[in-house]
Scaffold this motif. Structure first.
Motif, PDB file in Angstrom:
ATOM      1  N   THR A  20      75.188  95.810 -68.462  1.00  0.00           N
ATOM      2  CA  THR A  20      75.653  96.282 -67.154  1.00  0.00           C
ATOM      3  C   THR A  20      74.933  95.592 -66.008  1.00  0.00           C
ATOM      4  O   THR A  20      75.563  95.112 -65.066  1.00  0.00           O
ATOM      5  N   PHE A  21      73.589  95.541 -66.077  1.00  0.00           N
ATOM      6  CA  PHE A  21      72.821  94.985 -64.969  1.00  0.00           C
ATOM      7  C   PHE A  21      73.017  93.478 -64.839  1.00  0.00           C
ATOM      8  O   PHE A  21      72.892  92.925 -63.744  1.00  0.00           O
ATOM      9  N   ALA A  22      73.333  92.801 -65.949  1.00  0.00           N
ATOM     10  CA  ALA A  22      73.501  91.349 -65.907  1.00  0.00           C
ATOM     11  C   ALA A  22      74.943  90.941 -65.623  1.00  0.00           C
ATOM     12  O   ALA A  22      75.195  89.994 -64.871  1.00  0.00           O
ATOM     13  N   MET A  23      75.940  91.666 -66.229  1.00  0.00           N
ATOM     14  CA  MET A  23      77.337  91.217 -66.152  1.00  0.00           C
ATOM     15  C   MET A  23      78.273  92.203 -65.451  1.00  0.00           C
ATOM     16  O   MET A  23      79.403  91.850 -65.116  1.00  0.00           O
ATOM     17  N   GLY A  24      77.819  93.437 -65.270  1.00  0.00           N
ATOM     18  CA  GLY A  24      78.683  94.434 -64.624  1.00  0.00           C
ATOM     19  C   GLY A  24      79.632  95.116 -65.593  1.00  0.00           C
ATOM     20  O   GLY A  24      80.414  95.982 -65.196  1.00  0.00           O
ATOM     21  N   LYS A  25      79.600  94.739 -66.876  1.00  0.00           N
ATOM     22  CA  LYS A  25      80.471  95.341 -67.880  1.00  0.00           C
ATOM     23  C   LYS A  25      79.728  95.487 -69.202  1.00  0.00           C
ATOM     24  O   LYS A  25      78.751  94.793 -69.454  1.00  0.00           O
ATOM     25  N   ILE A  26      80.233  96.390 -70.049  1.00  0.00           N
ATOM     26  CA  ILE A  26      79.679  96.582 -71.384  1.00  0.00           C
ATOM     27  C   ILE A  26      80.484  95.720 -72.350  1.00  0.00           C
ATOM     28  O   ILE A  26      81.719  95.763 -72.350  1.00  0.00           O
ATOM     29  N   SER A  27      79.801  94.956 -73.177  1.00  0.00           N
ATOM     30  CA  SER A  27      80.495  94.065 -74.110  1.00  0.00           C
ATOM     31  C   SER A  27      81.299  94.866 -75.124  1.00  0.00           C
ATOM     32  O   SER A  27      81.028  96.050 -75.378  1.00  0.00           O
ATOM     33  N   ALA A  72      73.739 102.835 -66.603  1.00  0.00           N
ATOM     34  CA  ALA A  72      74.430 101.815 -67.394  1.00  0.00           C
ATOM     35  C   ALA A  72      75.944 102.030 -67.376  1.00  0.00           C
ATOM     36  O   ALA A  72      76.715 101.074 -67.458  1.00  0.00           O
ATOM     37  N   ILE A  73      76.380 103.278 -67.272  1.00  0.00           N
ATOM     38  CA  ILE A  73      77.813 103.577 -67.139  1.00  0.00           C
ATOM     39  C   ILE A  73      78.213 103.546 -65.672  1.00  0.00           C
ATOM     40  O   ILE A  73      79.248 102.989 -65.290  1.00  0.00           O
ATOM     41  N   ARG A  74      77.368 104.140 -64.829  1.00  0.00           N
ATOM     42  CA  ARG A  74      77.665 104.269 -63.405  1.00  0.00           C
ATOM     43  C   ARG A  74      77.863 102.919 -62.727  1.00  0.00           C
ATOM     44  O   ARG A  74      78.715 102.776 -61.844  1.00  0.00           O
ATOM     45  N   GLU A  75      77.078 101.914 -63.127  1.00  0.00           N
ATOM     46  CA  GLU A  75      77.116 100.627 -62.440  1.00  0.00           C
ATOM     47  C   GLU A  75      78.064  99.609 -63.075  1.00  0.00           C
ATOM     48  O   GLU A  75      78.075  98.449 -62.689  1.00  0.00           O
ATOM     49  N   GLN A 133      62.764  94.254 -66.742  1.00  0.00           N
ATOM     50  CA  GLN A 133      62.729  93.445 -67.956  1.00  0.00           C
ATOM     51  C   GLN A 133      63.732  92.287 -67.871  1.00  0.00           C
ATOM     52  O   GLN A 133      63.436  91.166 -68.308  1.00  0.00           O
ATOM     53  N   ASP A 134      64.895  92.556 -67.289  1.00  0.00           N
ATOM     54  CA  ASP A 134      65.907  91.501 -67.125  1.00  0.00           C
ATOM     55  C   ASP A 134      65.379  90.374 -66.237  1.00  0.00           C
ATOM     56  O   ASP A 134      65.573  89.186 -66.532  1.00  0.00           O
ATOM     57  N   TYR A 135      64.684  90.745 -65.149  1.00  0.00           N
ATOM     58  CA  TYR A 135      64.081  89.720 -64.278  1.00  0.00           C
ATOM     59  C   TYR A 135      63.042  88.905 -65.043  1.00  0.00           C
ATOM     60  O   TYR A 135      63.010  87.674 -64.950  1.00  0.00           O
ATOM     61  N   LEU A 136      62.188  89.590 -65.804  1.00  0.00           N
ATOM     62  CA  LEU A 136      61.133  88.902 -66.546  1.00  0.00           C
ATOM     63  C   LEU A 136      61.720  87.919 -67.566  1.00  0.00           C
ATOM     64  O   LEU A 136      61.210  86.809 -67.744  1.00  0.00           O
ATOM     65  N   ASN A 137      62.805  88.328 -68.210  1.00  0.00           N
ATOM     66  CA  ASN A 137      63.461  87.445 -69.178  1.00  0.00           C
ATOM     67  C   ASN A 137      64.075  86.225 -68.500  1.00  0.00           C
ATOM     68  O   ASN A 137      63.960  85.098 -68.983  1.00  0.00           O
ATOM     69  N   ARG A 138      64.716  86.479 -67.363  1.00  0.00           N
ATOM     70  CA  ARG A 138      65.368  85.369 -66.647  1.00  0.00           C
ATOM     71  C   ARG A 138      64.346  84.381 -66.105  1.00  0.00           C
ATOM     72  O   ARG A 138      64.590  83.177 -66.060  1.00  0.00           O
ATOM     73  N   PHE A 139      63.211  84.893 -65.678  1.00  0.00           N
ATOM     74  CA  PHE A 139      62.179  84.027 -65.109  1.00  0.00           C
ATOM     75  C   PHE A 139      61.275  83.408 -66.188  1.00  0.00           C
ATOM     76  O   PHE A 139      60.367  82.647 -65.868  1.00  0.00           O
ATOM     77  N   GLU A 140      61.554  83.785 -67.459  1.00  0.00           N
ATOM     78  CA  GLU A 140      60.776  83.269 -68.593  1.00  0.00           C
ATOM     79  C   GLU A 140      59.267  83.480 -68.386  1.00  0.00           C
ATOM     80  O   GLU A 140      58.450  82.563 -68.494  1.00  0.00           O
ATOM     81  N   VAL A 141      58.938  84.726 -68.071  1.00  0.00           N
ATOM     82  CA  VAL A 141      57.551  85.088 -67.771  1.00  0.00           C
ATOM     83  C   VAL A 141      56.744  85.237 -69.066  1.00  0.00           C
ATOM     84  O   VAL A 141      57.188  85.871 -70.024  1.00  0.00           O
ATOM     85  N   ARG A 142      55.561  84.650 -69.101  1.00  0.00           N
ATOM     86  CA  ARG A 142      54.663  84.807 -70.241  1.00  0.00           C
ATOM     87  C   ARG A 142      54.052  86.210 -70.243  1.00  0.00           C
ATOM     88  O   ARG A 142      53.922  86.830 -69.184  1.00  0.00           O
TER      89      ARG A 142
END
Length: 513
Positions: A45-52, A85-88, A172-181
């Motif tokens: 939801t936070f990355a794509m706006g939809k549930i796969s 996750a449903i609301r957004e 967590q999504d930001y940390l993954n996208r930024f490839e944070v150690r």
């Protein structure tokens, strides 16, 4: 003795949870089972706006399993709620319909303010500990997947509540996208939180000292509860205790942490993010004690269900918390509390005297009280267009405990108190159905009439009494002041009142000598 079973289902951002409760008729609420399944809906939801499609299939399979479990317990009633996750999602209505068709479970979507209010009620379900702690200066930190909610209490009264988009899965999504150690995680989370929390501190904390921090989360709290159940943990952690716990989380290998906490290894980063937020906010507020009661949204769902069905009699007045929230919004926009108190008295007297005519209930009475408190907040922005600016402020401000629809009802009563009433079908703006439109019309008619009784803002009228006699509402006031202005506006607003209720308001002045 009558025993009733109830199921509370939380379709969360990271996990699906169902708790089965038993109500025995002795004002007791007992949890008899809890089932959880990990399903990371929030990342989609936070990355794509939809549930796969894959996760949608898994969601429906899990809810079908929940439905089968409910049958084994002979559950008579249930409530299922979806959170951020449903609301957004961009297609929330389609998602809800898919779930209903494939599982038979109706999943309602909670707005943020409703969700946090239920989380707050879940803490209240812990009884004596909750009552004691909020008598002091206390904050509730509610950590979700998409955002956090900070609510401040002082002397058993809600002082303020604010939502910030610093949820665990979102971070967590930001940390993954930024490839944070992993060595950078704490610093990056702190930096992301700093900008928003620094502003929050300036606006809401200032010199306020917070003694206690109550934490509601699905990450660290379950472990804290297990520790207490084995006799290894405390009810309340001093900040030094929490700092030691944090150092363990910070220093150990994730595999060892997962083993020690009895959680899946992939959950460890989320627990650490939650711990960083707790540590940073505790330091920001200067708290002395931290309480992780281990409650979940399901506890709040069950608590509210029991309240509504008169199976539990809570000691805390949650309606007054909603009012306190509105009072603080009004204060922010320089509202006149003295005048609001007078108008609230007038409106509730009129509302109560018209019960058999308007057919409205306790909840609508609350909307009226909120509209009174917020009816002039738009003056802060524009003296020339108070109705519209007040409407915009109410619509843009979360009021804890109200749904988006309920907030829209209050906002429209506030607007039409000052401007021409827009009838059903004359405007495409808004989402009010016929029932909500009628509530707005009735409350607006009452507020306008009450407002005319203090048009001079001098509180001339005392001892208002209302009596409904056939097709007339007789309003008697005590005053020896000149009320020519009030009478003029009363007559002007009488037509709309009569149109809505088919009752003619009559003002009678009883002079005091």
């Amino acid at each position: 003795m009558s025993v009733k079973t109830f199921a509370a289902i939380d379709v969360g951002s990271y996990e699906l949870t169902m708790k089965i409760f038993e109500f025995s008729g002795k004002e007791t609420m007992r949890e008899i089972d809890c089932v959880s399944r990990r399903l990371d809906l929030g990342s989609d939801t936070f990355a794509m706006g939809k549930i796969s499609n894959e996760k949608m299939d898994e969601l429906c399979r899990t809810l079908k399993d929940f439905s089968d479990i409910m049958k084994t317990y002979r559950v008579r009633d249930y409530k299922a709620y979806g959170t951020s996750a449903i609301r957004e999602t961009e297609n929330t209505t389609i998602v809800q319909d898919q779930i209903a068709q494939r599982t038979g479970i109706l999943v309602e979507t909670l707005g943020n303010a409703e969700q946090r209010f239920l989380d707050y009620k879940s803490v209240a379900s812990r009884g004596e500990n909750f009552r004691k702690i909020i008598e002091e200066k206390t904050a509730i930190l509610d950590i979700g997947g998409g955002s956090i909610q900070l609510s401040l209490f002082d002397n058993d009264t809600l002082v303020s509540t604010q939502n910030l988009r610093l949820g665990v899965l979102r971070l967590q999504d930001y940390l993954n996208r930024f490839e944070v150690r992993s060595t950078q995680t704490e610093e990056l989370i702190t930096e992301m939180a700093l900008a928003r929390l620094d502003t929050y501190k300036k606006l809401y904390l200032r010199d306020r000292e917070i003694r206690n921090l109550i934490v509601v989360d699905d990450y660290l709290s379950p472990w804290a509860v297990r520790k207490r159940e084995t006799g290894e943990g405390k009810d309340f952690l001093e900040t030094a205790d929490f700092d030691r716990l944090f150092e363990v989380l910070h220093g150990k290998n994730p595999v060892l942490i997962a083993r020690a906490m009895a959680i899946p290894e992939e959950r460890v980063p989320l627990v650490f993010i939650s711990a960083v937020l707790i540590k940073y906010i505790a330091e920001l507020m200067g708290v002395q004690r931290i309480w992780l009661p281990g409650v979940t949204l399901c506890d709040g769902i069950a608590y509210e269900y029991a309240e509504k069905n008169k199976m539990l009699q809570g000691e805390h007045d949650f309606e007054e918390d909603i009012i306190a929230c509105a009072v603080n919004i009004s204060k922010r926009y320089m509202g006149n509390r003295k005048r609001s108190d007078v108008l609230e008295s007038f409106t509730t007297i009129i509302f109560d005297s018209m019960r058999r005519v308007h057919g409205l209930g306790k909840r609508e009475r609350l909307y009226l009280r909120l509209a009174v408190i917020l009816h002039e907040c738009g003056k802060y922005i524009s003296m020339a267009d108070i109705g519209e600016t007040s409407f915009q402020i109410v619509m843009a401000t979360e009021i804890i405990g109200l749904s988006a629809r309920e907030r829209e009802i209050v906002a429209n009563v506030v607007r039409f108190n000052h401007s021409r009433f827009v009838y059903d079908g004359q405007s495409e703006r808004g989402s009010l159905n016929r029932e909500a439109f009628l509530v707005v019309a009735k409350l607006t008619a009452i507020l306008r009439l009450a407002n005319s009784l203090d048009r001079s803002h001098k509180q001339k009228l005392k001892g208002l009494k209302a009596a409904l006699k056939e097709n007339q509402l007789i309003l008697t006031v005590d005053t020896q002041a000149d009320i020519t202005l009030e009478k003029g506006f009363f007559e002007a607003n009488s037509d709309f009142f009569k149109e809505v209720f088919s009752v003619e308001p009559v003002l009678k002045q009883r002079k005091i000598f």
